[in-house]
Design a protein around this motif. Structure first.
Motif, PDB file in Angstrom:
ATOM      1  N   LEU A 623       0.859  -1.188   0.000  1.00 27.30           N
ATOM      2  CA  LEU A 623       0.000   0.000   0.000  1.00 27.30           C
ATOM      3  C   LEU A 623       0.892   1.234   0.000  1.00 27.30           C
ATOM      4  O   LEU A 623       1.511   1.575   1.018  1.00 27.30           O
ATOM      5  CB  LEU A 623      -0.906  -0.026   1.226  1.00 27.30           C
ATOM      6  N   ASN A 624       0.990   1.881  -1.137  1.00 31.91           N
ATOM      7  CA  ASN A 624       1.908   3.001  -1.300  1.00 31.91           C
ATOM      8  C   ASN A 624       1.182   4.305  -0.963  1.00 31.91           C
ATOM      9  O   ASN A 624       0.431   4.845  -1.777  1.00 31.91           O
ATOM     10  CB  ASN A 624       2.453   3.041  -2.723  1.00 31.91           C
ATOM     11  N   HIS A 625       1.405   4.809   0.257  1.00 36.24           N
ATOM     12  CA  HIS A 625       0.748   6.034   0.708  1.00 36.24           C
ATOM     13  C   HIS A 625       1.530   7.289   0.300  1.00 36.24           C
ATOM     14  O   HIS A 625       1.116   8.401   0.662  1.00 36.24           O
ATOM     15  CB  HIS A 625       0.610   6.021   2.231  1.00 36.24           C
ATOM     16  N   THR A 626       2.611   7.141  -0.426  1.00 33.72           N
ATOM     17  CA  THR A 626       3.474   8.274  -0.741  1.00 33.72           C
ATOM     18  C   THR A 626       3.144   8.842  -2.125  1.00 33.72           C
ATOM     19  O   THR A 626       2.368   8.280  -2.893  1.00 33.72           O
ATOM     20  CB  THR A 626       4.955   7.866  -0.712  1.00 33.72           C
ATOM     21  N   ASP A 627       3.802   9.949  -2.438  1.00 33.02           N
ATOM     22  CA  ASP A 627       3.623  10.588  -3.746  1.00 33.02           C
ATOM     23  C   ASP A 627       4.718  10.189  -4.722  1.00 33.02           C
ATOM     24  O   ASP A 627       4.901  10.830  -5.773  1.00 33.02           O
ATOM     25  CB  ASP A 627       3.613  12.108  -3.580  1.00 33.02           C
ATOM     26  N   ALA A 628       5.461   9.126  -4.412  1.00 33.73           N
ATOM     27  CA  ALA A 628       6.510   8.631  -5.302  1.00 33.73           C
ATOM     28  C   ALA A 628       6.310   7.140  -5.540  1.00 33.73           C
ATOM     29  O   ALA A 628       5.797   6.423  -4.683  1.00 33.73           O
ATOM     30  CB  ALA A 628       7.893   8.879  -4.687  1.00 33.73           C
ATOM     31  N   ASP A 629       6.720   6.676  -6.709  1.00 32.26           N
ATOM     32  CA  ASP A 629       6.654   5.235  -6.985  1.00 32.26           C
ATOM     33  C   ASP A 629       7.573   4.490  -6.016  1.00 32.26           C
ATOM     34  O   ASP A 629       8.594   5.015  -5.565  1.00 32.26           O
ATOM     35  CB  ASP A 629       7.081   4.951  -8.422  1.00 32.26           C
ATOM     36  N   ALA A 630       7.203   3.257  -5.702  1.00 31.23           N
ATOM     37  CA  ALA A 630       7.982   2.449  -4.758  1.00 31.23           C
ATOM     38  C   ALA A 630       8.304   1.105  -5.398  1.00 31.23           C
ATOM     39  O   ALA A 630       7.426   0.469  -5.998  1.00 31.23           O
ATOM     40  CB  ALA A 630       7.208   2.239  -3.467  1.00 31.23           C
ATOM     41  N   THR A 631       9.557   0.680  -5.265  1.00 30.12           N
ATOM     42  CA  THR A 631      10.002  -0.589  -5.843  1.00 30.12           C
ATOM     43  C   THR A 631      10.401  -1.543  -4.727  1.00 30.12           C
ATOM     44  O   THR A 631      11.036  -1.136  -3.743  1.00 30.12           O
ATOM     45  CB  THR A 631      11.201  -0.358  -6.782  1.00 30.12           C
ATOM     46  N   LEU A 632      10.004  -2.809  -4.858  1.00 28.48           N
ATOM     47  CA  LEU A 632      10.395  -3.823  -3.889  1.00 28.48           C
ATOM     48  C   LEU A 632      10.678  -5.118  -4.616  1.00 28.48           C
ATOM     49  O   LEU A 632      10.218  -5.341  -5.750  1.00 28.48           O
ATOM     50  CB  LEU A 632       9.305  -4.033  -2.838  1.00 28.48           C
ATOM     51  N   ASP A 633      11.438  -5.971  -3.955  1.00 29.93           N
ATOM     52  CA  ASP A 633      11.788  -7.266  -4.534  1.00 29.93           C
ATOM     53  C   ASP A 633      10.688  -8.269  -4.217  1.00 29.93           C
ATOM     54  O   ASP A 633      10.436  -8.590  -3.044  1.00 29.93           O
ATOM     55  CB  ASP A 633      13.123  -7.757  -3.966  1.00 29.93           C
ATOM     56  N   THR A 634      10.023  -8.753  -5.220  1.00 22.99           N
ATOM     57  CA  THR A 634       8.985  -9.764  -5.034  1.00 22.99           C
ATOM     58  C   THR A 634       8.651 -10.380  -6.394  1.00 22.99           C
ATOM     59  O   THR A 634       8.787  -9.728  -7.429  1.00 22.99           O
ATOM     60  CB  THR A 634       7.715  -9.169  -4.396  1.00 22.99           C
ATOM     61  N   THR A 635       8.207 -11.614  -6.354  1.00 22.39           N
ATOM     62  CA  THR A 635       7.854 -12.329  -7.581  1.00 22.39           C
ATOM     63  C   THR A 635       6.481 -12.966  -7.389  1.00 22.39           C
ATOM     64  O   THR A 635       6.198 -13.547  -6.337  1.00 22.39           O
ATOM     65  CB  THR A 635       8.879 -13.426  -7.888  1.00 22.39           C
ATOM     66  N   GLY A 636       5.623 -12.821  -8.380  1.00 25.76           N
ATOM     67  CA  GLY A 636       4.301 -13.423  -8.293  1.00 25.76           C
ATOM     68  C   GLY A 636       3.356 -12.794  -9.289  1.00 25.76           C
ATOM     69  O   GLY A 636       3.758 -12.365 -10.381  1.00 25.76           O
ATOM     70  N   HIS A 637       2.080 -12.708  -8.908  1.00 27.01           N
ATOM     71  CA  HIS A 637       1.044 -12.159  -9.773  1.00 27.01           C
ATOM     72  C   HIS A 637       0.280 -11.102  -9.008  1.00 27.01           C
ATOM     73  O   HIS A 637      -0.249 -11.369  -7.918  1.00 27.01           O
ATOM     74  CB  HIS A 637       0.084 -13.266 -10.226  1.00 27.01           C
ATOM     75  N   ASP A 638       0.212  -9.879  -9.564  1.00 28.62           N
ATOM     76  CA  ASP A 638      -0.482  -8.774  -8.916  1.00 28.62           C
ATOM     77  C   ASP A 638      -1.965  -8.825  -9.283  1.00 28.62           C
ATOM     78  O   ASP A 638      -2.339  -8.667 -10.450  1.00 28.62           O
ATOM     79  CB  ASP A 638       0.129  -7.444  -9.352  1.00 28.62           C
ATOM     80  N   LEU A 639      -2.808  -9.049  -8.274  1.00 31.39           N
ATOM     81  CA  LEU A 639      -4.247  -9.164  -8.509  1.00 31.39           C
ATOM     82  C   LEU A 639      -4.899  -7.820  -8.797  1.00 31.39           C
ATOM     83  O   LEU A 639      -6.007  -7.778  -9.346  1.00 31.39           O
ATOM     84  CB  LEU A 639      -4.919  -9.802  -7.294  1.00 31.39           C
ATOM     85  N   VAL A 640      -4.251  -6.719  -8.432  1.00 32.92           N
ATOM     86  CA  VAL A 640      -4.815  -5.404  -8.715  1.00 32.92           C
ATOM     87  C   VAL A 640      -4.676  -5.072 -10.188  1.00 32.92           C
ATOM     88  O   VAL A 640      -5.648  -4.714 -10.864  1.00 32.92           O
ATOM     89  CB  VAL A 640      -4.158  -4.322  -7.836  1.00 32.92           C
ATOM     90  N   SER A 641      -3.480  -5.226 -10.713  1.00 28.26           N
ATOM     91  CA  SER A 641      -3.242  -4.909 -12.133  1.00 28.26           C
ATOM     92  C   SER A 641      -3.521  -6.086 -13.053  1.00 28.26           C
ATOM     93  O   SER A 641      -3.677  -5.904 -14.257  1.00 28.26           O
ATOM     94  CB  SER A 641      -1.798  -4.446 -12.326  1.00 28.26           C
ATOM     95  N   GLY A 642      -3.569  -7.299 -12.469  1.00 27.82           N
ATOM     96  CA  GLY A 642      -3.779  -8.485 -13.287  1.00 27.82           C
ATOM     97  C   GLY A 642      -2.547  -8.898 -14.078  1.00 27.82           C
ATOM     98  O   GLY A 642      -2.669  -9.561 -15.109  1.00 27.82           O
ATOM     99  N   THR A 643      -1.348  -8.544 -13.590  1.00 25.17           N
ATOM    100  CA  THR A 643      -0.120  -8.843 -14.324  1.00 25.17           C
ATOM    101  C   THR A 643       0.849  -9.635 -13.448  1.00 25.17           C
ATOM    102  O   THR A 643       0.826  -9.540 -12.219  1.00 25.17           O
ATOM    103  CB  THR A 643       0.577  -7.540 -14.761  1.00 25.17           C
ATOM    104  N   ASP A 644       1.722 -10.393 -14.107  1.00 27.86           N
ATOM    105  CA  ASP A 644       2.801 -11.078 -13.400  1.00 27.86           C
ATOM    106  C   ASP A 644       3.899 -10.077 -13.080  1.00 27.86           C
ATOM    107  O   ASP A 644       4.159  -9.136 -13.856  1.00 27.86           O
ATOM    108  CB  ASP A 644       3.373 -12.201 -14.270  1.00 27.86           C
ATOM    109  N   VAL A 645       4.569 -10.266 -11.944  1.00 32.73           N
ATOM    110  CA  VAL A 645       5.637  -9.360 -11.531  1.00 32.73           C
ATOM    111  C   VAL A 645       6.834 -10.173 -11.060  1.00 32.73           C
ATOM    112  O   VAL A 645       6.708 -11.341 -10.713  1.00 32.73           O
ATOM    113  CB  VAL A 645       5.172  -8.423 -10.392  1.00 32.73           C
ATOM    114  N   GLY A 646       7.987  -9.536 -11.044  1.00 32.48           N
ATOM    115  CA  GLY A 646       9.185 -10.173 -10.528  1.00 32.48           C
ATOM    116  C   GLY A 646      10.357 -10.028 -11.486  1.00 32.48           C
ATOM    117  O   GLY A 646      10.162  -9.812 -12.673  1.00 32.48           O
TER     118      GLY A 646
END
Length: 662
Positions: A623-646
């Protein structure tokens, strides 16, 4: 009966068709389909439409709406409509009206104008509940019963003569004899000894301070009285509608403190709550997260229902700012991250008149051609994709203890400081751990603490011997226990534990406090090595404990402010003041490191992370409460965007991701 939607996060809210002409209803169901609505709550404030005069019922319009929901595949959470009496009831029976502490009658013209102890109001409410349960128990749209609405929001405490008589009966049941009452209330003070039950009154406005235990018991009485009313309605429903879940909506937000929900929760088939962002708070979104964790604690760790929140502005604050674009989604997914499997809003269509006409809704005044409704539709689509999360549980290794009775006692008369606010220490510790990616369960002191690696005991002024022993046992077994100022002071009768503060926790902490030094509003006390304390200070002797910080100035200069004592396999930490965020944050980092507790994920500051887990997998909420994009290390499938990530993913500013982890 229709099963509650469980192939998605249930999405919907209060629907009040009686506010609108019938031609609007068809447009409502069209827009509900567009938004992905899967449930509505009906009938909350409909008593005057269902029973316009005593004993004369008009159910035709509700039949029509129930059938309409069924045809469109929408589950109904059907309210008993008993939250507010119709005008004919108040006019015919003014004795049902509540009375304030100064003896003023609270008149109809708003809502919830009824005495919680009134047997007449109860009988008429149960009669309506009986009619509704008999009529709709097997309706194919019915999925849940919703008893009353937001108990005690406006009519507790009541100080009328009916409540006085009911209070005396409650006391007699609790204490059996006036001698036991006199002992509990310590009526030797100020010549308050009672010889007969009829001498006892509610703690009405008096010449000066009321007896604190008298006030505390009146809070207990009020909560118990309304719980008994809820159970009476539930019993009526059960006679007609066995098997259909029954709930009522709690209000787990900082501004509401009148009911002991830990007593209520076991009687609900599913725990549900209302929560609204309080913009006047310094950290409103941290408070939102805290109360999600508190609601989950009331549910015993199980998923819960968010019955009401808002798409944007509310109507009851001095200033009611609209939410920023994206906050409807972000706030909602914060609740889901912390255990909600249902997302409900007040209300479906924004009212054109009445006291809540400027309270936001799923369909705003601007209509479907608006950014807010487009955001609602986007949220509905996300809720549809989150079905796999439903039923999973939040992963937490930290317990924060929270007790409504302690809260009532701290707010009672003649405390060392009226500036002390019971939840302040709990909110602060919870917020600083949240900022570090550490999730907490907020639980009652009677909860099983054995599985937690960290147990936080914030401002637990009033505590039983059993709860204090359980905290000590947790430390012996290996937990890091953090106790804050003004804890362990009194027993459940609000009698001070003698021999030095912090009373019930003195031996565990290895600290003995001789005198309390509460700080004035805005006053600070320096801590050695930098930093400062606020709210509180006290004259402590460390005894067996290691001193981590001392006071750097003032009358307590050189005295212990923060201590630690090794206990069994764990340790007990004591905060005699509320340190500044930097100092307390550093201390909590050491606590969780010693406990072996890790963040759910490594993220930049201002990004909230929570993990839900089931036998089928785990889901990381980012949950990104900031006004800047945030990057983290993780692999899987994002249910919000419907896309695979990692192997890494970027979550845009003021948005969220729900990642099914590989």
């Amino acid at each position: 009966m229709r099963p509650w939607p469980d192939d998605r996060v249930a999405f919907g809210g209060d629907y009040n068709p009686e506010q609108w002409p019938r031609e609007v209803w068809a447009d409502d169901v069209r827009l509900m389909a567009e938004a992905g609505v899967s449930f509505v709550t009906l009938g909350v404030f409909s008593w005057s439409w269902l029973e316009p005069t005593k004993g004369e019922y008009e159910f035709g319009w509700l039949d029509e709406v129930m059938d309409l929901m069924h045809r469109h595949g929408i589950a109904v959470d059907l309210a008993t409509a008993t939250a507010t009496p119709p005008p004919w009831l108040s006019a015919a029976y003014p004795e049902i009206l509540p009375v304030d502490r100064e003896g003023h009658t609270l008149w109809p013209g708003s809502r919830q104008a009824w005495c919680p102890s009134s047997p007449l109001y109860r009988d008429l409410a149960l009669s309506l509940t009986d009619r509704m349960a008999a009529r709709y128990h097997d309706h194919p749209a019915l999925a849940m019963w919703h008893v009353s609405n937001e108990y005690a929001c406006h009519n507790l405490p009541c100080y009328c003569d009916t409540c006085a008589a009911a209070f005396r009966r409650w006391l007699e049941h609790r204490y059996t004899t006036t001698d036991a009452l006199n002992e509990a209330w310590d009526t030797a003070f100020w010549s308050q000894r009672y010889a007969e039950w009829d001498e006892v009154l509610p703690p009405r406005l008096s010449t000066t301070f009321n007896n604190p235990t008298h006030v505390l018991d009146y809070s207990r009485f009020g909560s118990d009285t309304l719980l008994d009313f809820f159970l009476a309605e539930k019993e009526v429903i059960r006679r007609h509608s066995a098997g259909v879940p029954v709930t009522t909506n709690f209000m787990t937000l900082s501004t509401f403190r009148l009911l002991d929900y830990s007593d209520w929760a076991p009687h609900l088939d599913v725990v549900s709550t209302d929560h609204y962002v309080v913009d006047a708070l310094e950290h409103p979104r941290a408070e939102l997260s805290f109360h999600g964790d508190l609601t989950r604690g009331l549910a015993g760790g199980a998923p819960w229902m968010l019955m009401e929140h808002s798409t944007s502005a509310v109507n009851w604050q001095p200033v009611n700012p609209a939410k920023r674009p994206g906050d409807t989604l972000l706030d909602s997914l914060t609740h889901v991250a912390r255990g909600a499997d249902t997302l409900g809003f007040f209300q479906w269509r924004q009212s054109r008149a009445g006291s809540e006409k400027f309270h936001s809704a799923l369909v705003p005044h601007a209509g479907e051609d608006s950014d807010r409704f487009r955001e609602v539709c986007a949220l509905g689509a996300v809720a549809g994709r989150l079905g796999e999360v439903v039923g999973s549980r939040v992963e937490a290794d930290v317990a924060v203890l929270f007790d409504h009775e302690a809260q009532w006692a701290v707010a009672g008369p003649c405390m060392p400081s009226t500036a002390i606010d019971y939840p302040a220490a709990a909110h602060t510790v919870h917020r600083l751990l949240r900022d570090r990616g550490v999730t907490c369960d907020v639980v009652h002191p009677d909860a099983d603490l054995a599985r937690y690696r960290v147990v936080v005991v914030p401002t637990l002024y009033l505590v039983s011997d059993e709860a204090a022993a359980a905290v000590a046992a947790a430390a012996e077994a290996g937990a890091q226990v953090v106790v804050t100022y003004f804890s362990g002071i009194a027993d459940p009768d609000d009698h001070v534990r003698l021999g030095g503060y912090p009373g019930a926790f003195r031996d565990l902490l290895g600290v003995r406090v001789e005198e309390l030094f509460p700080l004035r509003v805005g006053e600070r006390v320096a801590l050695d090595g930098g930093g400062h304390g606020t709210v509180w200070s006290e004259d402590a002797r460390a005894g067996e404990a290691e001193v981590l910080h001392t006071y750097g100035d003032g009358p307590l200069a050189g005295r212990p402010a923060v201590t630690r004592r090794a206990v069994g396999e764990g340790a007990a930490w004591y905060l005699g003041t509320l340190p500044d965020d930097a100092t307390l944050g550093t201390l909590l980092e050491r606590v969780v490191e010693d406990a072996g507790v890790a963040a759910a994920a490594a993220v930049p500051p201002g990004v909230e992370v929570v993990r839900r887990r089931s036998a089928d997998g785990s889901w990381l909420f980012v949950l990104n409460h900031t006004d800047a994009d945030a990057t983290l290390d993780t692999t899987g499938h994002d249910l919000v965007s419907g896309t695979d990530v990692g192997p890494s993913t970027t979550v845009a500013a003021r948005t969220a991701a729900v990642i099914r982890e590989a």
